[in-house]
Design a protein around this motif. Sequence first.
Motif, short mmCIF file in Angstrom:
data_model
loop_
_atom_site.label_atom_id
_atom_site.label_comp_id
_atom_site.label_asym_id
_atom_site.label_seq_id
_atom_site.Cartn_x
_atom_site.Cartn_y
_atom_site.Cartn_z
N PRO A 1 -2.35 -11.30 -6.89
CA PRO A 1 -0.99 -10.91 -7.29
C PRO A 1 -0.90 -10.33 -8.70
N ALA A 2 -1.79 -10.71 -9.61
CA ALA A 2 -1.70 -10.20 -10.98
C ALA A 2 -1.91 -8.69 -11.04
N HIS A 3 -2.67 -8.13 -10.11
CA HIS A 3 -2.96 -6.70 -10.11
C HIS A 3 -2.21 -5.95 -9.01
N ASN A 4 -1.29 -6.64 -8.33
CA ASN A 4 -0.52 -6.03 -7.24
C ASN A 4 0.89 -6.62 -7.25
N LYS A 5 1.58 -6.43 -8.35
CA LYS A 5 2.87 -7.09 -8.55
C LYS A 5 3.92 -6.60 -7.56
N LEU A 6 4.96 -7.42 -7.38
CA LEU A 6 5.96 -7.20 -6.35
C LEU A 6 6.53 -5.78 -6.36
N LYS A 7 6.93 -5.28 -7.52
CA LYS A 7 7.62 -4.00 -7.60
C LYS A 7 6.68 -2.81 -7.82
N TRP A 8 5.39 -3.06 -7.93
CA TRP A 8 4.45 -1.96 -8.17
C TRP A 8 4.25 -1.13 -6.90
N GLY A 9 4.16 0.18 -7.09
CA GLY A 9 3.83 1.09 -6.00
C GLY A 9 2.36 1.44 -6.02
N ARG A 10 2.00 2.44 -5.21
CA ARG A 10 0.59 2.81 -5.08
C ARG A 10 0.03 3.45 -6.35
N ASP A 11 0.92 3.84 -7.28
CA ASP A 11 0.43 4.40 -8.54
C ASP A 11 -0.13 3.33 -9.46
N ARG A 12 0.19 2.04 -9.21
CA ARG A 12 -0.27 0.97 -10.09
C ARG A 12 -1.05 -0.12 -9.36
N ALA A 13 -0.73 -0.39 -8.12
CA ALA A 13 -1.31 -1.52 -7.41
C ALA A 13 -2.79 -1.29 -7.11
N ARG A 14 -3.60 -2.28 -7.41
CA ARG A 14 -5.05 -2.18 -7.17
C ARG A 14 -5.35 -2.04 -5.68
N LEU A 15 -4.62 -2.76 -4.84
CA LEU A 15 -4.90 -2.75 -3.40
C LEU A 15 -4.50 -1.45 -2.72
N ALA A 16 -3.92 -0.53 -3.48
CA ALA A 16 -3.60 0.79 -2.93
C ALA A 16 -4.76 1.77 -3.09
N ARG A 17 -5.82 1.36 -3.78
CA ARG A 17 -6.93 2.28 -4.04
C ARG A 17 -7.76 2.52 -2.79
N PRO A 18 -8.49 3.63 -2.74
CA PRO A 18 -9.23 3.98 -1.52
C PRO A 18 -10.33 2.99 -1.15
N GLU A 19 -10.86 2.25 -2.13
CA GLU A 19 -11.92 1.30 -1.80
C GLU A 19 -11.42 0.12 -0.96
N TYR A 20 -10.09 0.02 -0.79
CA TYR A 20 -9.52 -1.05 0.02
C TYR A 20 -9.08 -0.54 1.40
N ASP A 21 -9.37 0.70 1.74
CA ASP A 21 -8.92 1.24 3.02
C ASP A 21 -9.45 0.43 4.20
N THR A 22 -10.73 0.06 4.16
CA THR A 22 -11.29 -0.73 5.27
C THR A 22 -10.66 -2.11 5.32
N TRP A 23 -10.44 -2.71 4.16
CA TRP A 23 -9.73 -3.99 4.08
C TRP A 23 -8.45 -3.94 4.90
N TRP A 24 -7.62 -2.94 4.67
CA TRP A 24 -6.35 -2.86 5.37
C TRP A 24 -6.54 -2.53 6.85
N ARG A 25 -7.49 -1.69 7.16
CA ARG A 25 -7.71 -1.36 8.57
C ARG A 25 -8.08 -2.61 9.37
N LEU A 26 -8.89 -3.50 8.81
CA LEU A 26 -9.30 -4.71 9.52
C LEU A 26 -8.11 -5.64 9.76
N TRP A 27 -7.18 -5.72 8.81
CA TRP A 27 -5.96 -6.50 9.03
C TRP A 27 -5.09 -5.83 10.10
N GLU A 28 -4.92 -4.53 9.97
CA GLU A 28 -4.00 -3.83 10.87
C GLU A 28 -4.50 -3.81 12.32
#
Length: 271
Positions: free
Chosen positions: A221-248
């Motif tokens: 949560p410290a690097h992906n705060k509630l109001k942050w968008g993809r311009d700031r959130a760490r989990l929006a970076r491309p290295e997390y694409d597989t992470w999200w695909r596995l959840w989805e």
Amino acid sequence: MNKTAVRTLQQFLADNDSYRARVDGVRGPKTLAAVNATLQTHAGRLPDGADRWSDRRRAVACLQIACQQHKIEVGPIDGLWGPQTEHAADILATLQETGSKPAPWRDQQPLDANPNGWYREAELEQALGSPTRKPPMVVVPCPWKLALAWDLNTCPSGIGCHEQVADSLARVLDRVHGHYGPQRLRELGLHRFGGCYNKRRKRGGTRWSTHAWGLAVDWDPAHNKLKWGRDRARLARPEYDTWWRLWEEEGWVSLGRTRNFDWMHVQAAKL
């Protein structure tokens, strides 16, 4: 031209053996010397009068040439720091860091799978009961070492969640671990566990959170705060694409991917 862009420029210069000092984001005399040497080798790309540009403008022009060399659309080599140059510099920075350019996020759509038949948020109270009563819980072991995001010295052995989502959560965690491995997961901050069950309402809202049924997990949560968008959130970076695909693929929903806020949050409930 911001400090991140200067670091990107310095890394380009270092990769081309014209800069041998620290990549520190400071546009000092060593960076300037490397910029001038590089521009001299690419003089044919520069417009007339470029030799009279300021040091800052010449640095921007050099960064624009770096983007062109990596086939990143940057516009004319004019030494001006505008939106197109800033966007191109961000792409080059990601390429340097990860080895690949970021996916074009405006073209991306999260998977809309629902193999487990998750309820919609509006159906949760009727289907699972009042969130004021603690739901039937199961602790799902995590195959990599977790640390509480607000107390990194505390390392839970698993994630307590609603029993109906436990098997799915276990499959996701196993697949994530198999893809990234424990060292990479730690490098990505995915050991920073932000909680699952929490009897509370949505922050900034009045309805019950999916956390109140143990259906959601928060990460780093410290690097992906509630109001942050993809311009700031760490989990929006491309290295997390597989992470999200596995959840989805299991039907879990990322608020970041669908709503572009609260990137820490993933839930086993449809919106």
